[in-house]
Design an enzyme around this catalytic site. Structure first.
Site, PDB file in Angstrom:
ATOM      1  N   GLN A 101       0.832  -1.201   0.000  1.00 24.59           N
ATOM      2  CA  GLN A 101       0.000   0.000   0.000  1.00 24.59           C
ATOM      3  C   GLN A 101       0.867   1.252   0.000  1.00 24.59           C
ATOM      4  OE1 GLN A 101      -2.208  -0.820   3.642  1.00 24.59           O
ATOM      5  NE2 GLN A 101      -0.325  -1.680   4.454  1.00 24.59           N
ATOM      6  N   ASP A 110      -0.575 -12.372   6.383  1.00 27.72           N
ATOM      7  CA  ASP A 110      -1.950 -11.980   6.121  1.00 27.72           C
ATOM      8  C   ASP A 110      -2.831 -12.475   7.271  1.00 27.72           C
ATOM      9  OD1 ASP A 110      -4.686 -13.241   4.793  1.00 27.72           O
ATOM     10  OD2 ASP A 110      -4.201 -11.233   4.068  1.00 27.72           O
ATOM     11  N   HIS A 143      -7.721   3.255  20.563  1.00 21.38           N
ATOM     12  CA  HIS A 143      -6.962   2.116  21.076  1.00 21.38           C
ATOM     13  C   HIS A 143      -7.452   1.667  22.450  1.00 21.38           C
ATOM     14  CE1 HIS A 143      -3.787   3.504  18.066  1.00 21.38           C
ATOM     15  NE2 HIS A 143      -4.171   2.305  17.685  1.00 21.38           N
ATOM     16  N   ASP A 168      -7.664  -4.901  14.420  1.00 18.71           N
ATOM     17  CA  ASP A 168      -7.371  -3.477  14.231  1.00 18.71           C
ATOM     18  C   ASP A 168      -7.020  -3.283  12.759  1.00 18.71           C
ATOM     19  OD1 ASP A 168      -6.658  -0.831  14.432  1.00 18.71           O
ATOM     20  OD2 ASP A 168      -4.782  -1.200  15.497  1.00 18.71           O
ATOM     21  N   CYS A 169      -8.033  -3.431  11.924  1.00 17.92           N
ATOM     22  CA  CYS A 169      -7.810  -3.466  10.480  1.00 17.92           C
ATOM     23  C   CYS A 169      -8.109  -2.119   9.842  1.00 17.92           C
ATOM     24  CB  CYS A 169      -8.689  -4.543   9.854  1.00 17.92           C
ATOM     25  SG  CYS A 169     -10.430  -4.408  10.335  1.00 17.92           S
ATOM     26  N   THR A 170      -7.643  -1.969   8.607  1.00 25.55           N
ATOM     27  CA  THR A 170      -7.994  -0.800   7.823  1.00 25.55           C
ATOM     28  C   THR A 170      -9.426  -0.960   7.312  1.00 25.55           C
ATOM     29  OG1 THR A 170      -7.080  -1.846   5.833  1.00 25.55           O
ATOM     30  CG2 THR A 170      -5.598  -0.446   7.117  1.00 25.55           C
ATOM     31  N   ASP A 171      -9.906  -0.007   6.531  1.00 21.89           N
ATOM     32  CA  ASP A 171     -11.247  -0.124   5.961  1.00 21.89           C
ATOM     33  C   ASP A 171     -11.291  -1.252   4.945  1.00 21.89           C
ATOM     34  OD1 ASP A 171     -13.079   2.239   6.897  1.00 21.89           O
ATOM     35  OD2 ASP A 171     -11.064   3.071   6.704  1.00 21.89           O
ATOM     36  N   GLU A 220       0.606  -8.682  11.431  1.00 22.38           N
ATOM     37  CA  GLU A 220       0.557  -7.483  10.582  1.00 22.38           C
ATOM     38  C   GLU A 220       1.078  -7.863   9.197  1.00 22.38           C
ATOM     39  OE1 GLU A 220       0.341  -4.278   8.581  1.00 22.38           O
ATOM     40  OE2 GLU A 220      -0.341  -4.040  10.666  1.00 22.38           O
TER      41      GLU A 220
END
Length: 286
Positions: free
Chosen positions: A32, A139, A63, A157-160, A107
């Site tokens: 990314q 992953d 958090h 705690d992921c991204t969109d 991660e």
């Protein structure tokens, strides 16, 4: 994005813009586009693929709520799995719990971890070096589907749900997380801003249904995540975990000896009260 301004691209037709006083890092990683910059009001800011992920000014809200709500609701968590969270803020909050004996963090992007250690050190505050912590570069979906270990609490705690984070909102991921949980374990995940991200809560609610007896959401107001309250998915087979009373939570919080800036037992209980527009939408898919 100009040399002086960073415009978030999460929503078509609406967004927010940050002044960039100084760019600390900007480069494509293996997965990314990563940028970390300084902003006068929010301090250091990290974004991935055009979407703001975290800021120094208000990261503590996000958090603390994604960590202390499930851990104190559980009451005796010894092993915690974090999916994502490369900035280290979630890890920082988890290891505040003295009763936690082991933390595995998965991660996908090691560059995020390394650059956040360098440029956002206040997020992790040395948490990556804690002896209880194991970092796995992999992953998240693949990890949980193949993991033989069991955890008391799993925090996504992921991204969109676009790009690398999309798989962490799929049914297979939730199935894998259920396989990795101990009896009565709790799964939580960031689930976006429901006023803006129409449909995500309903989809998550439906996809969790085959695997968990108790599904719900809780909320917190995080200024960086614009458009209303941020929602967190909650899933467990222990329906009582969501109903722990104030006296018990207060005792657990006091015993933990944790210093917080947003979380407290009253906030914990109140966070499960949802806006009526979200209640109505979830009722249609129940």
């Amino acid at each position: 994005m100009s040399d002086k301004h960073y415009k978030e691209t999460l929503y078509p037709g609406y967004g927010q813009e940050f002044g960039m006083d100084k760019v600390l890092f900007r480069a494509p990683t293996e997965h990314q586009e990563l940028i970390i910059f300084e902003n006068e009001r929010f301090g250091r800011v990290m974004a991935l693929d055009g979407i703001i992920q975290t800021t120094e000014a208000d990261e503590f809200i996000y958090h603390e709520m994604l960590t202390h709500v499930p851990l104190l609701a559980h009451g005796s968590a010894k092993k915690v799995l974090i999916i994502g969270g490369g900035d280290g803020g979630m890890l920082r909050e988890v290891i505040k719990h003295r009763g936690v004996e082991r933390v595995v963090q998965v991660e996908i992007d090691n560059t995020v971890i390394e650059m956040c250690k360098e440029h956002l050190p206040n997020h992790s505050q040395g948490a990556f070096d804690d002896a209880r912590v194991e970092i796995v570069i992999n992953d998240g979906k693949e990890f949980v589907l193949n993991c033989q270990e069991k955890f008391d609490v799993i925090i996504s705690d992921c991204t969109d749900p676009i790009g690398p984070g999309e798989a962490l909102f799929e049914s297979d991921f939730y199935r894998g997380c259920k396989q990795c949980l101990t009896d009565g374990g709790i799964f939580v995940a960031q689930n976006g801003v429901p006023f803006m991200q129409q449909g995500e809560a309903e989809t998550t609610y439906q996809r969790l249904a085959p695997y968990f007896g108790d599904r719900h959401f809780y909320v917190a107001a995080v200024p960086t995540y614009i458009g209303g309250v941020m929602s967190f998915a909650w899933a467990t087979d222990n329906a009582e975990a969501r109903k722990v009373d104030l006296e018990t939570l207060s005792a657990r919080f006091a015993e933990a000896g944790i210093a917080t800036r947003y979380y407290n037992p009253g906030i914990h209980l109140g966070s499960f009260a949802l806006p009526q527009y979200l209640v109505d939408r979830l009722a249609k898919v129940s």
